[in-house]
Design a protein around this motif. Structure first.
Motif, PDB file in Angstrom:
ATOM      1  N   LEU A 140       0.833  -1.220   0.000  1.00 14.61           N
ATOM      2  CA  LEU A 140       0.000   0.000   0.000  1.00 14.61           C
ATOM      3  C   LEU A 140       0.858   1.256   0.000  1.00 14.61           C
ATOM      4  CD1 LEU A 140      -2.798  -1.027   2.512  1.00 14.61           C
ATOM      5  CD2 LEU A 140      -3.088  -0.545   0.099  1.00 14.61           C
ATOM      6  N   ARG A 141       1.930   1.213   0.761  1.00 16.02           N
ATOM      7  CA  ARG A 141       2.801   2.395   0.823  1.00 16.02           C
ATOM      8  C   ARG A 141       3.439   2.638  -0.542  1.00 16.02           C
ATOM      9  NH1 ARG A 141       8.500   3.501   3.474  1.00 16.02           N
ATOM     10  NH2 ARG A 141       8.465   5.760   3.190  1.00 16.02           N
ATOM     11  N   ASN A 189       1.010   4.049  -2.916  1.00 19.65           N
ATOM     12  CA  ASN A 189       0.689   5.454  -2.642  1.00 19.65           C
ATOM     13  C   ASN A 189       1.819   6.399  -3.036  1.00 19.65           C
ATOM     14  OD1 ASN A 189      -1.909   6.397  -1.220  1.00 19.65           O
ATOM     15  ND2 ASN A 189      -1.541   4.327  -0.453  1.00 19.65           N
ATOM     16  N   ILE A 190       3.035   5.910  -3.001  1.00 24.66           N
ATOM     17  CA  ILE A 190       4.154   6.769  -3.415  1.00 24.66           C
ATOM     18  C   ILE A 190       4.219   6.822  -4.948  1.00 24.66           C
ATOM     19  CG2 ILE A 190       6.671   7.049  -3.401  1.00 24.66           C
ATOM     20  CD1 ILE A 190       6.642   5.672  -0.630  1.00 24.66           C
ATOM     21  N   PRO A 234       0.689   8.433  -7.650  1.00 25.89           N
ATOM     22  CA  PRO A 234       0.525   9.849  -8.017  1.00 25.89           C
ATOM     23  C   PRO A 234       1.665  10.389  -8.863  1.00 25.89           C
ATOM     24  CG  PRO A 234       0.775   9.602  -5.637  1.00 25.89           C
ATOM     25  CD  PRO A 234       0.738   8.250  -6.204  1.00 25.89           C
ATOM     26  N   VAL A 235       2.898   9.918  -8.561  1.00 25.80           N
ATOM     27  CA  VAL A 235       4.054  10.400  -9.329  1.00 25.80           C
ATOM     28  C   VAL A 235       3.930   9.933 -10.777  1.00 25.80           C
ATOM     29  CG1 VAL A 235       6.557  10.363  -9.505  1.00 25.80           C
ATOM     30  CG2 VAL A 235       5.482  10.407  -7.266  1.00 25.80           C
ATOM     31  N   LEU A 242       1.258   9.080 -12.344  1.00 21.02           N
ATOM     32  CA  LEU A 242       0.128   9.799 -12.967  1.00 21.02           C
ATOM     33  C   LEU A 242       0.580  11.161 -13.498  1.00 21.02           C
ATOM     34  CD1 LEU A 242      -3.126   9.422 -10.844  1.00 21.02           C
ATOM     35  CD2 LEU A 242      -2.871   9.169 -13.308  1.00 21.02           C
TER      36      LEU A 242
END
Lengths: 703, 244
Positions: free
Chosen positions: A667-668, A671-672, A675-676, A678
């Motif tokens: 999950l971590r 999450n890192i 977005p990057v 994207l």
């Protein structure tokens, strides 16, 4: 010589002056605006638990003060605090400032530094304030500092002190502490609560003489709560009834109750009082070496014609003479055993089925229903599952305000119960009475007759034997559990309404007249009659020990008949609205459990959740909205749960931890990275689009 | 207002059409998410985002000057500022357009982090009030930092100097809000002066809102803070116009 200045330079110099003036002016204006915004501000606390807002009770308590309250803070300077505590200290100062603001001139705070002056240190010590030592890791060494953070609250002639105020995370924790003390200080009278507690029987085990035969009472909780309540022992001997000024009676471990005492309790309920019964069945010997031998608790005196259990049943409560065993190990209050290990003696926490906490878990949740409805081969019985969905209930009834607070403050768990007995509502409650179950076990519990010995380790001091005995004890219970259907056991109930007297149609137990004093017949000639005053050991003088015999008719005012107060008032057969609460355990209030007397021997130990529940219960019974509101406030425990246990699969803790860790890492990373990626993808699309546009433009111009 | 929108559109285009903005945005996001999630995904840990938002003041301090350094310095270096000044727009409209554009770019970056609270909310009972407040606080604080950065950018033609000046000013403001510096200041300065200096830092106001309490005092502080630095920015630009 004439000098010429450039016209633009003059304009620039003038502009600089104007700028400076403007900057100063705007700084002044903005400074004023910010200052005024600080004074006249509106705030909205958007935390769901209202963690940063004072409760209404603080304002009510402060508004109710007739005089000035002085809060003296004996604090070490902030710069002497380890850095991690400085922010917490600032929070504390903020809270104290808020008291001053809310007090509208009736609250003042003074700060003293006890380390600055020997006289101040002496004064702080005289007040009972105590410093503590805080350690902090510096850049090159570990330093230990002596820190003062004591508080004295003064109101008129009364005062309360907090010897060392802990560094707390949430403002409401300070509020609960201070407002409670202010309420104690400013209250005109304390609510009177009658306590009828029966000590545990003296044990017979034990190696040492001083450990033998020490009956364990229920006095410690009174000390803990004496600031808030007038908790006094109730005297129901010689046929007395409960005094009128007592609004709540705590009947702790009822034992050998006479019919007259039962009548007194009945009449107290009829009068509209609140009766709390802490029932126990059976009693377990914890004296000496904790032999864990059981003894049945006899509620009724030998000559009693009526049974206390019947009396409770009449009001709508069933108390069974059995014991509840909880099989969900996570709910256990463990029993500790010292066993030899690789690194010498190791203390192991082992599940002990008779000590457990009810928890605010919704047991009707699909996960639990599925596990409960599984047979030995893992097949799910759908009929059973349907039935369980409707019958399983949460372990703590959080729809009741105080139980919601209990669950919040206990991180989802209620008081630790030790060898509790089942307490349930009658199938049909009396007319005009409503009842609700407060605590329940999990659906993986069972009920059994009390075993004569509940020691899981046995008397042999050999650790290997102890382990073997424990395994035997565990397998006995496990095999019994496997052969029984799943059921939830009710552990505490509360009833409210107009109860009918248990003594309707029954003979009212007579009031036993006081035993006539047997006067010693003395030879009048043996001692001379003294008429002179005698001197007491403290130097004061008292009346003569013996009065001369007065002959003749009674003097005016002299009592010649039985006093009116000795007369029994007419029985009340249908009473006012009252409350009855029955809890299937009293051990969590025992002195020895509250004082951790058995910690070295491996338990049982009553943690603070028991006393928190008890204090909340008293606040609720007194209908003290202020205290209840203060005590009920708690930060909801919000925990991350990355993986659910697979229903019906017993997963070792290590495997579960591994799964959790894997999921956390996944999950971590997601999450890192997401977005990057994207953003970069968007950038690429834009770049390619622009390049295409550029190519199209160039080809168009070339064409 | 129309003129401001034109400037805003021009600035936004320059952000979203330039690869540097994506590189900056990617690095900024990666830093925010990497450092912010360090202690967040602890099995059976608290479902709270304090540690994530707690890093914002320092990360903003490191990254935002890089975003704002070019706002005026580049215009001056390329000689487009003079051109801009000849347009029928006021200095205030120019500043507002650039400020809102930078803030919008940052808001988009913050929006891209929103997956994190959603993830935490899926695996724990998240208190959404403080989360939304923390995002608001982040936006207000980034506004304050951008205003400082823009002002510093207007002071110099050189972007690196603008970056360094902004870094120093923001670092000083950040430190003024930390309890340790405040306490130490109390030892050297009169208490009232230490209190005023402490009150200047955006950090304390950020913490106040991010914990979940919306206070008009904090909101007004940020408005005044941004207003002051944007006004100072306007004074500098007007000064250049006066000096030619």
């Amino acid at each position: 010589m004439t000098s010429f200045s450039h016209p633009m330079r003059g304009a620039a110099q003038g502009y600089v002056l104007v700028v400076i003036l403007r900057v100063v002016l705007i700084l002044l204006v903005l400074g004023q605006v910010v200052f005024l915004a600080g004074r006249y501000r509106a705030r909205v606390d958007l935390t769901s638990d209202q963690l940063y807002s004072f409760t209404g009770s603080t304002q009510r308590v402060l508004d109710g003060m007739d005089d000035r309250l002085l809060i003296e803070c004996y604090f070490s300077p902030d710069d002497k605090l380890p850095s991690i505590y400085r922010e917490l200290r600032q929070n504390l100062r903020g809270i104290l400032d808020e008291y001053v603001q809310k007090g509208k001139g009736k609250v003042a705070v003074q700060y003293f530094d006890p380390q600055s002056d020997a006289l101040l240190t002496e004064k702080a010590e005289r007040l009972g304030l105590r410093p503590t030592r805080l350690s902090s890791a510096g850049t090159d060494a570990l330093s230990v500092q002596t820190i003062w953070q004591g508080v004295r609250l003064r109101y008129r002639d009364a005062q309360r002190t907090i010897p060392m105020l802990s560094f707390l995370q949430w403002p409401f924790q300070y509020e609960a502490m201070f407002t409670r003390l202010i309420k104690e200080l400013t209250a005109k009278s304390k609510p009177k609560i009658g306590v009828l507690a029966f000590s545990t029987d003296a044990g017979t085990g034990g190696m040492f003489m001083q450990q033998r035969g020490q009956p364990q009472g229920f006095t410690r909780f009174k000390e803990m709560l004496k600031g808030r309540y007038d908790l006094s022992d109730l005297d129901l001997n010689e046929g007395k009834l409960v005094p009128d000024d007592v609004s709540t009676v705590l009947l702790i471990r009822p034992k050998n109750l006479t019919d007259r005492q039962k009548y007194a309790l009945d009449q107290f309920l009829m009068r509209g009082g609140s009766l709390v019964v802490f029932a126990d069945s059976p009693e377990v010997d914890l004296s000496g070496q904790r032999s864990f031998m059981t003894r049945g608790v006899l509620y009724d005196a030998q000559d009693a014609k009526l049974k206390f259990v019947d009396q409770l049943a009449h009001y709508g409560v069933r108390v069974e003479d059995k014991m509840v065993l909880e099989m969900v190990e996570q709910l256990h209050e463990p029993i500790y055993l010292a066993v030899p290990g690789n690194l010498g003696q190791q203390v192991e926490a082992l599940p002990y089925y008779y000590w457990f906490h009810p928890i605010a878990n919704d047991w009707a949740d699909e996960r639990w229903v599925t596990i409960a409805a599984q047979d030995g081969d893992g097949r799910i019985d759908s009929d059973k599952a349907n039935a369980y969905r409707n019958t399983f209930k949460p372990g703590i009834n959080t729809s009741v305000a105080i139980l919601d607070a209990v669950a919040k403050r206990g991180r989802g768990a209620g008081p630790g119960l030790f060898w509790p007995c089942p307490v349930a509502l009658s199938e049909k409650l009396p007319e005009g009475v409503n009842g609700e179950v407060w605590f329940r076990s999990s659906p993986f519990a069972m009920v059994e007759e009390a075993q004569p010995n509940l020691d899981p380790f046995g008397p042999d001091p050999n650790p290997t034997t102890k382990v073997r005995n424990y395994n035997r004890f565990r397998s006995r219970i496990q095999s019994k559990f496997n052969s029984e259907p799943r059921r939830q056991v009710s552990l505490a109930v509360a009833l409210r309404g107009t109860f009918g007297s248990f003594f309707t149609g029954k003979e009212i137990p007579p009031r036993k007249p006081p035993e006539p004093k047997k006067e010693e017949v003395k030879d009048p000639l043996a001692e001379p009659i003294s008429t002179s005053p005698t001197t007491q050991p403290d130097g004061t003088e008292s009346a003569p020990a013996t009065q001369p015999d007065v002959q003749g008719p009674p003097q005016p005012g002299q009592d010649t008949k039985v006093d009116d107060k000795d007369k029994d008032p007419a029985p009340i057969l249908q009473g006012k609205p009252a409350r009855l609460i029955v809890i299937g355990d009293s051990d969590f209030l025992r002195d020895d459990l509250l004082s951790n007397a058995h910690a070295q021997a491996g338990g049982p130990i009553a943690d603070e959740r028991g006393i928190v529940f008890f204090a909340l219960l008293l606040d609720d019974l007194q209908e003290d909205k202020d205290l209840l509101e203060l005590s009920s406030k708690a930060a909801t425990e919000r925990m991350l749960n990355f993986v659910e246990s697979k229903p019906g699969v017993e997963e070792p803790a290590e495997v579960l931890t591994q799964r959790e860790n894997r999921k956390a890492v996944y999950l971590r990373t997601a999450n890192i990275v997401v977005p990057v990626v994207l953003l970069v993808l968007c950038g690429l699309v834009v770049l390619l689009g622009r390049r295409a546009q550029k190519r199209a433009f160039l080809s168009a111009t070339n064409a | 207002m129309h003129e401001m929108v034109v400037i805003l559109r021009r600035e936004l285009k320059s952000y979203f059409l330039s690869p540097i903005a994506y590189v900056f945005g990617g690095l900024f996001l990666a830093a925010m998410m990497y450092f912010g999630t360090d202690r967040l995904f602890t099995p059976r840990g608290p479902a709270r985002l304090d540690s994530f938002f707690g890093n914002f003041p320092f990360l903003f301090l490191l990254f935002l000057p890089a975003l704002t350094m070019r706002l005026w310095a580049e215009e001056r270096k390329q000689g487009t500022l003079e051109l801009l000044m000849t347009f029928p727009v006021t200095v205030a409209q120019l500043i507002a357009g650039k400020f809102v554009a930078a803030l919008s770019f940052l808001a988009v970056l913050l929006l891209l982090t929103f997956g994190l609270p959603v993830t935490i909310g899926m695996f724990g009972e998240l208190d959404w009030g403080p989360v939304l407040c923390a995002y608001l606080a982040a936006l207000l604080m980034s506004g304050a930092y951008i205003a400082v950065g823009m002002f510093c950018s207007s002071l110099s033609r050189d972007q690196i100097i603008a970056l360094l000046v902004a870094l120093i000013v923001l670092l000083a403001l950040y430190l003024l809000g930390t309890p340790m510096v405040l306490v130490n200041l109390g030892g050297y300065l009169p208490e009232w002066m230490a209190a005023i200096l402490g009150g200047l830092s955006p950090y304390a106001y950020f913490s106040s809102i991010a914990r979940g309490v919306f206070d008009t005092r904090d909101f007004i502080y940020y408005l005044c803070f941004c207003g002051f630095f944007l006004y100072a920015n306007a004074l500098v630009l007007n000064g250049r116009r006066v000096r030619g």
